[in-house]
Design a protein around this motif. Structure first.
Motif, PDB file in Angstrom:
ATOM      1  N   LEU A  74      -8.061  48.576  39.051  1.00 26.19           N
ATOM      2  CA  LEU A  74      -7.023  49.180  38.216  1.00 26.19           C
ATOM      3  C   LEU A  74      -7.554  50.420  37.508  1.00 26.19           C
ATOM      4  O   LEU A  74      -6.912  51.478  37.510  1.00 26.19           O
ATOM      5  N   LEU A  75      -8.737  50.330  36.908  1.00 31.07           N
ATOM      6  CA  LEU A  75      -9.297  51.482  36.207  1.00 31.07           C
ATOM      7  C   LEU A  75      -9.598  52.630  37.164  1.00 31.07           C
ATOM      8  O   LEU A  75      -9.415  53.802  36.822  1.00 31.07           O
ATOM      9  N   ARG A  76     -10.061  52.303  38.360  1.00 29.65           N
ATOM     10  CA  ARG A  76     -10.367  53.360  39.339  1.00 29.65           C
ATOM     11  C   ARG A  76      -9.095  54.063  39.812  1.00 29.65           C
ATOM     12  O   ARG A  76      -9.104  55.269  40.099  1.00 29.65           O
TER      13      ARG A  76
ATOM     14  N   GLY B  13     -11.734  60.154  29.562  1.00 31.61           N
ATOM     15  CA  GLY B  13     -13.123  59.740  29.428  1.00 31.61           C
ATOM     16  C   GLY B  13     -13.348  58.402  30.110  1.00 31.61           C
ATOM     17  O   GLY B  13     -12.506  57.509  30.009  1.00 31.61           O
ATOM     18  N   ILE B  14     -14.459  58.263  30.814  1.00 26.42           N
ATOM     19  CA  ILE B  14     -14.711  57.053  31.594  1.00 26.42           C
ATOM     20  C   ILE B  14     -16.078  56.477  31.238  1.00 26.42           C
ATOM     21  O   ILE B  14     -17.084  57.197  31.236  1.00 26.42           O
TER      22      ILE B  14
ATOM     23  N   ASP C 124     -15.010  50.274  31.640  1.00 28.70           N
ATOM     24  CA  ASP C 124     -15.197  49.097  32.491  1.00 28.70           C
ATOM     25  C   ASP C 124     -16.419  48.317  32.003  1.00 28.70           C
ATOM     26  O   ASP C 124     -17.554  48.711  32.254  1.00 28.70           O
ATOM     27  N   GLU C 125     -16.169  47.227  31.284  1.00 28.90           N
ATOM     28  CA  GLU C 125     -17.236  46.413  30.685  1.00 28.90           C
ATOM     29  C   GLU C 125     -18.201  47.303  29.905  1.00 28.90           C
ATOM     30  O   GLU C 125     -19.407  47.349  30.187  1.00 28.90           O
ATOM     31  N   PRO C 126     -17.713  48.010  28.872  1.00 28.29           N
ATOM     32  CA  PRO C 126     -18.538  49.014  28.195  1.00 28.29           C
ATOM     33  C   PRO C 126     -19.631  48.454  27.298  1.00 28.29           C
ATOM     34  O   PRO C 126     -20.484  49.206  26.831  1.00 28.29           O
ATOM     35  N   VAL C 127     -19.622  47.126  27.038  1.00 27.53           N
ATOM     36  CA  VAL C 127     -20.624  46.560  26.124  1.00 27.53           C
ATOM     37  C   VAL C 127     -21.373  45.395  26.757  1.00 27.53           C
ATOM     38  O   VAL C 127     -22.000  44.602  26.066  1.00 27.53           O
ATOM     39  N   SER C 128     -21.352  45.300  28.075  1.00 34.56           N
ATOM     40  CA  SER C 128     -21.914  44.126  28.749  1.00 34.56           C
ATOM     41  C   SER C 128     -23.420  43.979  28.539  1.00 34.56           C
ATOM     42  O   SER C 128     -23.949  42.870  28.589  1.00 34.56           O
ATOM     43  N   ALA C 129     -24.128  45.095  28.304  1.00 37.76           N
ATOM     44  CA  ALA C 129     -25.585  45.030  28.151  1.00 37.76           C
ATOM     45  C   ALA C 129     -26.029  45.088  26.695  1.00 37.76           C
ATOM     46  O   ALA C 129     -27.219  45.220  26.423  1.00 37.76           O
ATOM     47  N   LEU C 130     -25.079  44.976  25.764  1.00 36.82           N
ATOM     48  CA  LEU C 130     -25.402  45.115  24.348  1.00 36.82           C
ATOM     49  C   LEU C 130     -25.398  43.764  23.644  1.00 36.82           C
ATOM     50  O   LEU C 130     -24.640  42.856  24.005  1.00 36.82           O
TER      51      LEU C 130
ATOM     52  N   LEU D 260      -9.410  56.307  43.155  1.00 33.33           N
ATOM     53  CA  LEU D 260      -8.755  55.647  44.284  1.00 33.33           C
ATOM     54  C   LEU D 260      -7.314  56.127  44.382  1.00 33.33           C
ATOM     55  O   LEU D 260      -6.687  56.469  43.376  1.00 33.33           O
ATOM     56  N   THR D 261      -6.790  56.118  45.580  1.00 32.39           N
ATOM     57  CA  THR D 261      -5.375  56.409  45.813  1.00 32.39           C
ATOM     58  C   THR D 261      -4.685  55.115  46.205  1.00 32.39           C
ATOM     59  O   THR D 261      -5.178  54.396  47.082  1.00 32.39           O
ATOM     60  N   PRO D 262      -3.570  54.765  45.575  1.00 34.72           N
ATOM     61  CA  PRO D 262      -2.927  53.486  45.894  1.00 34.72           C
ATOM     62  C   PRO D 262      -2.447  53.427  47.336  1.00 34.72           C
ATOM     63  O   PRO D 262      -2.012  54.427  47.903  1.00 34.72           O
ATOM     64  N   SER D 263      -2.540  52.240  47.935  1.00 38.13           N
ATOM     65  CA  SER D 263      -2.053  52.053  49.303  1.00 38.13           C
ATOM     66  C   SER D 263      -0.541  52.181  49.356  1.00 38.13           C
ATOM     67  O   SER D 263       0.036  52.573  50.375  1.00 38.13           O
ATOM     68  N   ALA D 264       0.127  51.842  48.250  1.00 33.44           N
ATOM     69  CA  ALA D 264       1.578  51.986  48.136  1.00 33.44           C
ATOM     70  C   ALA D 264       1.907  52.126  46.660  1.00 33.44           C
ATOM     71  O   ALA D 264       1.165  51.656  45.799  1.00 33.44           O
ATOM     72  N   GLY D 265       3.036  52.785  46.367  1.00 39.86           N
ATOM     73  CA  GLY D 265       3.424  52.982  44.979  1.00 39.86           C
ATOM     74  C   GLY D 265       2.822  54.252  44.410  1.00 39.86           C
ATOM     75  O   GLY D 265       2.336  55.121  45.143  1.00 39.86           O
ATOM     76  N   SER D 266       2.853  54.381  43.093  1.00 41.30           N
ATOM     77  CA  SER D 266       2.378  55.608  42.451  1.00 41.30           C
ATOM     78  C   SER D 266       1.643  55.290  41.158  1.00 41.30           C
ATOM     79  O   SER D 266       1.806  54.225  40.576  1.00 41.30           O
ATOM     80  N   VAL D 267       0.829  56.257  40.742  1.00 42.26           N
ATOM     81  CA  VAL D 267       0.068  56.150  39.503  1.00 42.26           C
ATOM     82  C   VAL D 267       0.321  57.409  38.692  1.00 42.26           C
ATOM     83  O   VAL D 267       0.074  58.521  39.167  1.00 42.26           O
ATOM     84  N   GLU D 268       0.799  57.242  37.483  1.00 41.24           N
ATOM     85  CA  GLU D 268       1.061  58.370  36.591  1.00 41.24           C
ATOM     86  C   GLU D 268       0.139  58.259  35.379  1.00 41.24           C
ATOM     87  O   GLU D 268       0.098  57.219  34.724  1.00 41.24           O
ATOM     88  N   VAL D 269      -0.607  59.306  35.098  1.00 40.00           N
ATOM     89  CA  VAL D 269      -1.554  59.314  33.986  1.00 40.00           C
ATOM     90  C   VAL D 269      -1.281  60.536  33.115  1.00 40.00           C
ATOM     91  O   VAL D 269      -1.197  61.655  33.623  1.00 40.00           O
ATOM     92  N   LEU D 270      -1.123  60.318  31.828  1.00 43.08           N
ATOM     93  CA  LEU D 270      -0.856  61.398  30.879  1.00 43.08           C
ATOM     94  C   LEU D 270       0.327  62.251  31.327  1.00 43.08           C
ATOM     95  O   LEU D 270       0.308  63.478  31.253  1.00 43.08           O
ATOM     96  N   GLY D 271       1.351  61.568  31.836  1.00 43.48           N
ATOM     97  CA  GLY D 271       2.593  62.234  32.205  1.00 43.48           C
ATOM     98  C   GLY D 271       2.599  62.904  33.558  1.00 43.48           C
ATOM     99  O   GLY D 271       3.559  63.599  33.892  1.00 43.48           O
TER     100      GLY D 271
END
Length: 237
Positions: free
Chosen positions: A35-37, A73-74, A161-167, A43-54
């Motif tokens: 989902l995050l990718r 930011g990632i 994506d799991e930003p604190v897993s090593a903390l 990633l490009t979806p196999s079907a459907g669409s992704v809208e980010v920041l309009g």
């Protein structure tokens, strides 16, 4: 979203409003990282669409995609740091999409915006590591470098994506507080995959749960308890 014959996400219909802090939860293989990718344009979806920041990501290429990525930011699960480079350069990488090519190249010789980088490193407890080689840091320190990279970028949307897993617990609390503050103060949005129910409920306003690539939970954090989330993580409450 399909990977060959495997469905990673199926029938997912999700809208996130500006200013929301969303925790994405679920067991391993539920589709959280996918989902995050998709939202990052990796990633490009196999079907459907992704809208980010309009903007529908499928309509972007070249300069338009670069402009959008400057606003996103990632924090990658595997950090995506360049080990041999100094910490200052890895933190400045968060601003490269918004810099002209000449400034990015010059910054490798004479680091730009050092005061902002120093301030971000101080926030994550690494003020003394500005010019240290990144691959000489521990895993937890490298994760904090990745957080500092987002702090200097000041994006409208943070995907973590799991930003604190090593903390450790104390640092994890501080890191998530920094991420939420970095976005909330400017009306920005945070979407974070988290494996700790308590952290998700304390730092996010909404919880989205995925199970086998399907949306199985979507509720305000105030309406949930750690016990409610345990089945999505596969851990005791």
């Amino acid at each position: 979203m399909r990977y060959g014959g495997t469905r990673a996400l199926t029938g997912l219909d999700l809208a996130v409003e500006a200013g929301e802090r969303v925790a994405v939860v679920g067991p391993s293989g539920a589709g959280k990282s996918t989902l995050l990718r998709l939202l990052s344009g990796a990633l490009t979806p196999s079907a459907g669409s992704v809208e980010v920041l309009g903007t529908d990501l499928s309509t972007l290429s070249g300069r338009g995609l670069r402009r959008l990525r400057a606003r996103v930011g990632i924090v990658h699960q595997h950090l995506e740091l360049v080990g041999p480079l100094r910490v200052v350069h890895n933190v400045n990488a968060g601003r490269l999409a918004g810099w002209p090519a000449w400034r990015a190249a010059w910054s490798l010789l004479r680091p730009q915006g050092v005061s902002e980088v120093s301030a971000a490193l101080q926030q994550v407890g690494l003020s003394d590591r500005l010019y240290e080689r990144t691959d000489r840091l521990s895993g937890g320190q490298q994760q904090r470098v990745a957080l500092a990279r987002v702090l200097v970028q000041r994006p409208d949307l943070v995907l973590a994506d799991e930003p604190v897993s090593a903390l450790d617990p104390a640092l994890a609390e501080r890191a998530l507080a920094l991420l939420t503050a970095a976005t909330a103060g400017r009306g920005g949005t945070l979407i974070a995959c988290l494996h700790d129910p308590a952290l998700a409920l304390r730092h996010c306003s909404r919880v989205v749960g995925l199970v086998e690539g399907r949306l199985a939970l979507d509720a305000p954090a105030t309406a949930l308890t750690p016990a409610d989330l345990a089945e999505f993580y596969g851990v005791d409450a």
